[in-house]
Design a protein around this motif. Structure first.
Motif, PDB file in Angstrom:
ATOM      1  N   ILE A 201       0.862  -1.194   0.000  1.00 30.39           N
ATOM      2  CA  ILE A 201       0.000   0.000   0.000  1.00 30.39           C
ATOM      3  C   ILE A 201       0.892   1.236   0.000  1.00 30.39           C
ATOM      4  CG2 ILE A 201      -1.971   1.139   1.095  1.00 30.39           C
ATOM      5  CD1 ILE A 201      -2.390  -1.446   2.716  1.00 30.39           C
ATOM      6  N   GLY A 202       0.764   2.064  -1.038  1.00 32.17           N
ATOM      7  CA  GLY A 202       1.555   3.290  -1.140  1.00 32.17           C
ATOM      8  C   GLY A 202       2.486   3.240  -2.334  1.00 32.17           C
ATOM      9  N   GLY A 203       2.438   4.293  -3.160  1.00 32.87           N
ATOM     10  CA  GLY A 203       3.238   4.312  -4.388  1.00 32.87           C
ATOM     11  C   GLY A 203       4.272   5.420  -4.408  1.00 32.87           C
ATOM     12  N   GLY A 204       4.957   5.618  -3.281  1.00 28.50           N
ATOM     13  CA  GLY A 204       6.133   6.492  -3.239  1.00 28.50           C
ATOM     14  C   GLY A 204       7.380   5.643  -3.415  1.00 28.50           C
ATOM     15  N   ILE A 205       8.548   6.218  -3.085  1.00 26.03           N
ATOM     16  CA  ILE A 205       9.805   5.481  -3.259  1.00 26.03           C
ATOM     17  C   ILE A 205       9.809   4.172  -2.451  1.00 26.03           C
ATOM     18  CG2 ILE A 205      10.997   6.874  -1.482  1.00 26.03           C
ATOM     19  CD1 ILE A 205      12.743   5.548  -4.593  1.00 26.03           C
TER      20      ILE A 205
ATOM     21  N   LEU B  74      -0.979  -0.797  -4.485  1.00 22.15           N
ATOM     22  CA  LEU B  74      -2.149   0.088  -4.537  1.00 22.15           C
ATOM     23  C   LEU B  74      -1.748   1.494  -4.086  1.00 22.15           C
ATOM     24  CD1 LEU B  74      -4.687  -2.334  -2.805  1.00 22.15           C
ATOM     25  CD2 LEU B  74      -4.269  -2.060  -5.261  1.00 22.15           C
ATOM     26  N   GLU B  75      -2.048   2.497  -4.907  1.00 16.16           N
ATOM     27  CA  GLU B  75      -1.732   3.897  -4.582  1.00 16.16           C
ATOM     28  C   GLU B  75      -3.008   4.717  -4.790  1.00 16.16           C
ATOM     29  OE1 GLU B  75       0.632   6.207  -3.449  1.00 16.16           O
ATOM     30  OE2 GLU B  75      -1.005   7.584  -3.930  1.00 16.16           O
ATOM     31  N   ARG B  76      -3.355   5.509  -3.783  1.00 17.06           N
ATOM     32  CA  ARG B  76      -4.642   6.206  -3.883  1.00 17.06           C
ATOM     33  C   ARG B  76      -4.619   7.354  -4.892  1.00 17.06           C
ATOM     34  NH1 ARG B  76      -4.706   9.670   1.764  1.00 17.06           N
ATOM     35  NH2 ARG B  76      -2.713  10.654   1.346  1.00 17.06           N
ATOM     36  N   GLN B  77      -3.437   7.986  -5.089  1.00 17.47           N
ATOM     37  CA  GLN B  77      -3.343   9.079  -6.056  1.00 17.47           C
ATOM     38  C   GLN B  77      -2.572   8.558  -7.276  1.00 17.47           C
ATOM     39  OE1 GLN B  77      -2.710  12.992  -3.816  1.00 17.47           O
ATOM     40  NE2 GLN B  77      -1.339  11.604  -2.755  1.00 17.47           N
ATOM     41  N   GLY B  78      -1.598   9.370  -7.761  1.00 18.32           N
ATOM     42  CA  GLY B  78      -0.673   8.886  -8.772  1.00 18.32           C
ATOM     43  C   GLY B  78       0.631   8.517  -8.068  1.00 18.32           C
ATOM     44  N   LEU B  79       1.525   7.807  -8.768  1.00 21.67           N
ATOM     45  CA  LEU B  79       2.809   7.442  -8.164  1.00 21.67           C
ATOM     46  C   LEU B  79       3.580   8.708  -7.783  1.00 21.67           C
ATOM     47  CD1 LEU B  79       3.980   4.595 -10.575  1.00 21.67           C
ATOM     48  CD2 LEU B  79       2.928   4.354  -8.315  1.00 21.67           C
TER      49      LEU B  79
ATOM     50  N   GLY C  31       6.477  -8.375 -13.553  1.00 20.19           N
ATOM     51  CA  GLY C  31       5.210  -9.056 -13.223  1.00 20.19           C
ATOM     52  C   GLY C  31       4.395  -8.390 -12.128  1.00 20.19           C
ATOM     53  N   ALA C  32       4.890  -7.294 -11.528  1.00 24.35           N
ATOM     54  CA  ALA C  32       4.103  -6.629 -10.483  1.00 24.35           C
ATOM     55  C   ALA C  32       2.862  -5.993 -11.100  1.00 24.35           C
ATOM     56  CB  ALA C  32       4.945  -5.552  -9.791  1.00 24.35           C
ATOM     57  N   ASN C  33       1.773  -6.006 -10.355  1.00 23.64           N
ATOM     58  CA  ASN C  33       0.536  -5.364 -10.801  1.00 23.64           C
ATOM     59  C   ASN C  33       0.424  -4.020 -10.066  1.00 23.64           C
ATOM     60  OD1 ASN C  33      -2.216  -4.529 -10.972  1.00 23.64           O
ATOM     61  ND2 ASN C  33      -2.796  -6.617 -11.531  1.00 23.64           N
ATOM     62  N   ILE C  34       0.520  -2.916 -10.795  1.00 27.33           N
ATOM     63  CA  ILE C  34       0.502  -1.580 -10.172  1.00 27.33           C
ATOM     64  C   ILE C  34      -0.858  -0.950 -10.432  1.00 27.33           C
ATOM     65  CG2 ILE C  34       1.608   0.704 -10.094  1.00 27.33           C
ATOM     66  CD1 ILE C  34       3.850  -1.125  -9.629  1.00 27.33           C
ATOM     67  N   GLN C  35      -1.482  -0.448  -9.389  1.00 22.00           N
ATOM     68  CA  GLN C  35      -2.822   0.138  -9.513  1.00 22.00           C
ATOM     69  C   GLN C  35      -2.838   1.490  -8.795  1.00 22.00           C
ATOM     70  OE1 GLN C  35      -5.467  -1.223 -11.124  1.00 22.00           O
ATOM     71  NE2 GLN C  35      -4.525  -3.205 -11.640  1.00 22.00           N
ATOM     72  N   THR C  36      -2.751   2.565  -9.580  1.00 25.51           N
ATOM     73  CA  THR C  36      -2.909   3.895  -8.974  1.00 25.51           C
ATOM     74  C   THR C  36      -4.408   4.217  -8.903  1.00 25.51           C
ATOM     75  OG1 THR C  36      -2.668   4.963 -11.116  1.00 25.51           O
ATOM     76  CG2 THR C  36      -0.662   4.714  -9.805  1.00 25.51           C
ATOM     77  N   GLY C  37      -4.726   5.327  -8.255  1.00 16.30           N
ATOM     78  CA  GLY C  37      -6.138   5.718  -8.128  1.00 16.30           C
ATOM     79  C   GLY C  37      -6.941   4.723  -7.306  1.00 16.30           C
TER      80      GLY C  37
ATOM     81  N   ALA D 128       3.322   0.989   3.132  1.00 17.98           N
ATOM     82  CA  ALA D 128       4.323   1.956   2.637  1.00 17.98           C
ATOM     83  C   ALA D 128       3.642   3.313   2.450  1.00 17.98           C
ATOM     84  CB  ALA D 128       4.939   1.455   1.340  1.00 17.98           C
ATOM     85  N   THR D 129       2.783   3.651   3.397  1.00 15.24           N
ATOM     86  CA  THR D 129       2.003   4.899   3.286  1.00 15.24           C
ATOM     87  C   THR D 129       2.621   6.022   4.110  1.00 15.24           C
ATOM     88  OG1 THR D 129       0.586   4.076   5.043  1.00 15.24           O
ATOM     89  CG2 THR D 129      -0.184   3.756   2.789  1.00 15.24           C
ATOM     90  N   ASN D 130       3.757   5.779   4.682  1.00 19.59           N
ATOM     91  CA  ASN D 130       4.551   6.784   5.386  1.00 19.59           C
ATOM     92  C   ASN D 130       3.732   7.629   6.362  1.00 19.59           C
ATOM     93  OD1 ASN D 130       7.072   7.867   5.925  1.00 19.59           O
ATOM     94  ND2 ASN D 130       6.784   9.555   4.493  1.00 19.59           N
ATOM     95  N   ALA D 131       3.577   8.929   6.108  1.00 19.87           N
ATOM     96  CA  ALA D 131       2.937   9.828   7.071  1.00 19.87           C
ATOM     97  C   ALA D 131       1.475   9.466   7.331  1.00 19.87           C
ATOM     98  CB  ALA D 131       3.022  11.262   6.561  1.00 19.87           C
ATOM     99  N   TYR D 132       0.888   8.660   6.430  1.00 20.64           N
ATOM    100  CA  TYR D 132      -0.551   8.370   6.528  1.00 20.64           C
ATOM    101  C   TYR D 132      -0.830   7.006   7.149  1.00 20.64           C
ATOM    102  CZ  TYR D 132      -0.018  12.011   3.032  1.00 20.64           C
ATOM    103  OH  TYR D 132       0.354  13.162   2.386  1.00 20.64           O
ATOM    104  N   VAL D 133       0.207   6.327   7.623  1.00 22.66           N
ATOM    105  CA  VAL D 133       0.057   4.935   8.056  1.00 22.66           C
ATOM    106  C   VAL D 133      -0.915   4.816   9.247  1.00 22.66           C
ATOM    107  CG1 VAL D 133       2.079   4.913   9.587  1.00 22.66           C
ATOM    108  CG2 VAL D 133       1.387   2.810   8.443  1.00 22.66           C
TER     109      VAL D 133
END
Ligand SMILES: Cc1cc2nc3c(=O)[nH]c(=O)nc-3n(C[C@H](O)[C@H](O)[C@H](O)COP(=O)(O)OP(=O)(O)OC[C@H]3O[C@@H](n4cnc5c(N)ncnc54)[C@H](O)[C@@H]3O)c2cc1C
Length: 409
Positions: free
Chosen positions: A36-40, A59-64, A201-207, A237-242
């Motif tokens: 969970i989280g699409g930062g570094i 899974l990333e709620r916004q864009g990477l 092979g990773a499945n990346i899903q933004t939004g 991996a949501t950092n400040a939002y964990v």
């Protein structure tokens, strides 16, 4: 009526590609690992896991890179978060050197990735000067310099005259020069890491915002508005939002808002990047001549603690940033400002990240809490999480271990 604050507009996000990715039109219903989280941090975990052949969905709620990673100051600086002498006082010499060497290795790992995949992300090696504004800061630097020399680290000490000569400003009273340092366009790097992870092979899903992670008899359930995914392992991996998904971390990873601005291009001024005021302010000049300056959050009454809103900038901080360069450098008296933006850092009580299994939550892992210094750590911490999940023993400083969670409470 409350006056509206100006909007936050990150330079690094304007021109970055690969931000919106959905590997498949629908979410899979199951995956061995969900990140969970699409930062570094998140893309690093997905990259290393997919490289080991592990099934992974990110899974990333916004864009990477639209969190802290795409809003930072652009420094890739090995070293400890505290100054060297303070780090030794806190951790002892051995652990301090373990952190130092880990960050050096991660910078080299990032460098190798960029070379191998020919990533266009403005990686530029430079030195880093820590510039002293007060006699107290000079004394601290002198102490750290002596200890670093004893430890065999490559560092120079500047007295006032040398600091003036190197910076072109009479405002600095001394400095330390670290030889290993780099600049990087982190949002572009993250896009490239995600692309390679997808090729693996990773499945990346933004939004895709995760609303809950539930423990069940048959494993973990990750709930999103686009459906649920059953997983054996979940990586936070949501950092400040964990804290939103795991409130147990509410007081252990605190959202702190940082602010940065970029100038219009000016002729080259320094052959090093720099920090000052005990690292509160950080600055670099890009190869295109633009100067990126961040910091000044001490000018806000709250020091920007416990703030999660990165959509607006703080006027008091903004004023500090806008006046700093003209006040300290004659050549920048009339410098024109381009964009200004904010981003949310995750601060832990001891300024070190939490990396590893989340105690009390079987199958869940955490990689977060870099306290404003994640770029030289996250790619390596991501590898450590992938190693843990696949039953290997990573080499991580104890100071970063999630096992210290109870001590931090
Ligand atoms: C202003 C500023 C300046 C900085 N300068 C530097 C610097 O110069 N050098 C340096 O080393 N470090 C710097 N940092 C720190 C560095 O940027 C961070 O340590 C690093 O980017 C953290 O990466 P991350 O992936 O852990 O977090 P983030 O990049 O914040 O990523 C977390 C992601 O999780 C997503 N997310 C949150 N909740 C959910 C949910 N429920 N579902 C799905 N997704 C979710 C967010 O949208 C976000 O994209 C700075 C940070 C800021 C804010």
């Amino acid at each position: 009526m409350e006056k509206l604050k100006p909007l936050s507009d990150s330079f690094w996000l304007v021109d970055s590609v690969n931000r919106h990715l959905q590997s498949t039109p629908q979410l899979p219903t199951a995956s061995e690992v969900v990140v969970i989280g699409g930062g570094i941090s998140g893309v690093s975990v997905a990259y290393w896991l997919s490289g080991l052949g592990v099934e992974v969905v990110l899974l990333e709620r916004q864009g990477l890179a639209e969190g802290a990673t795409g809003r930072n100051g652009g420094h890739l600086a090995p070293g400890t978060n505290k100054d060297f002498a303070d780090a030794i006082a806190t951790h002892g010499l051995e652990e301090t050197l373990a952190i130092w060497h880990l960050t050096q290795n991660v910078v080299e790992l990032v460098h190798q990735f960029i070379e191998q995949h020919q990533v266009d992300c403005d990686l530029h090696f430079n030195s880093l000067a820590s510039l002293a504004l007060t006699p107290l800061e000079v004394e601290q630097q002198r102490r750290s310099f002596e200890l670093m020399q004893e430890a065999g680290l490559d560092v120079q000490f500047w007295d006032k005259e040398e600091a003036i000569g190197h910076t072109g400003s009479s405002r600095f009273l001394g400095g330390l020069l670290y030889k290993e340092h780099a600049q990087v366009w982190a949002a572009k790097l993250v896009g490239a890491i995600a692309r390679v992870a997808m090729q693996n092979g990773a499945n990346i899903q933004t939004g895709t915002s995760v609303g809950a992670v539930e423990q069940s008899q048959s494993g973990l359930i990750v709930r999103t508005p686009r459906g649920e995914i059953r997983a054996k392992f979940v990586v936070h991996a949501t950092n400040a939002y964990v804290r939103h998904l795991r409130p147990v971390l509410k007081d252990l990873i605190i959202p702190v808002r940082g602010q940065v601005m970029v100038t219009e291009p000016v002729p080259p001024l320094w052959n090093f990047d720099w920090i000052t005021n005990h690292g509160y302010e950080y600055c670099l000049q890009r190869p295109d001549g633009r100067i990126v300056l961040g910091g000044m959050r001490w000018r806000s009454p709250t020091h920007e603690w416990n703030i999660e809103d990165d959509r607006q900038i703080e006027p008091a901080v903004s004023e500090g940033l806008r006046t700093f360069l003209p006040d300290h450098f004659e050549a920048l008296r009339n410098v024109q400002i381009g964009q200004e933006w904010t981003g949310i850092m995750g601060f832990s009580p001891d300024d070190n990240p939490l990396v590893g299994e989340l105690p009390g939550y079987p199958g869940e892992y955490i990689i977060a809490g870099y306290s404003g210094h994640g770029m030289p750590i996250a790619f390596g911490a991501g590898r450590a999480i992938a190693q843990l999940i696949t039953g290997q023993q990573p080499q991580l400083p104890l100071a970063f271990s999630s096992a210290r969670l109870e001590q931090l409470k």
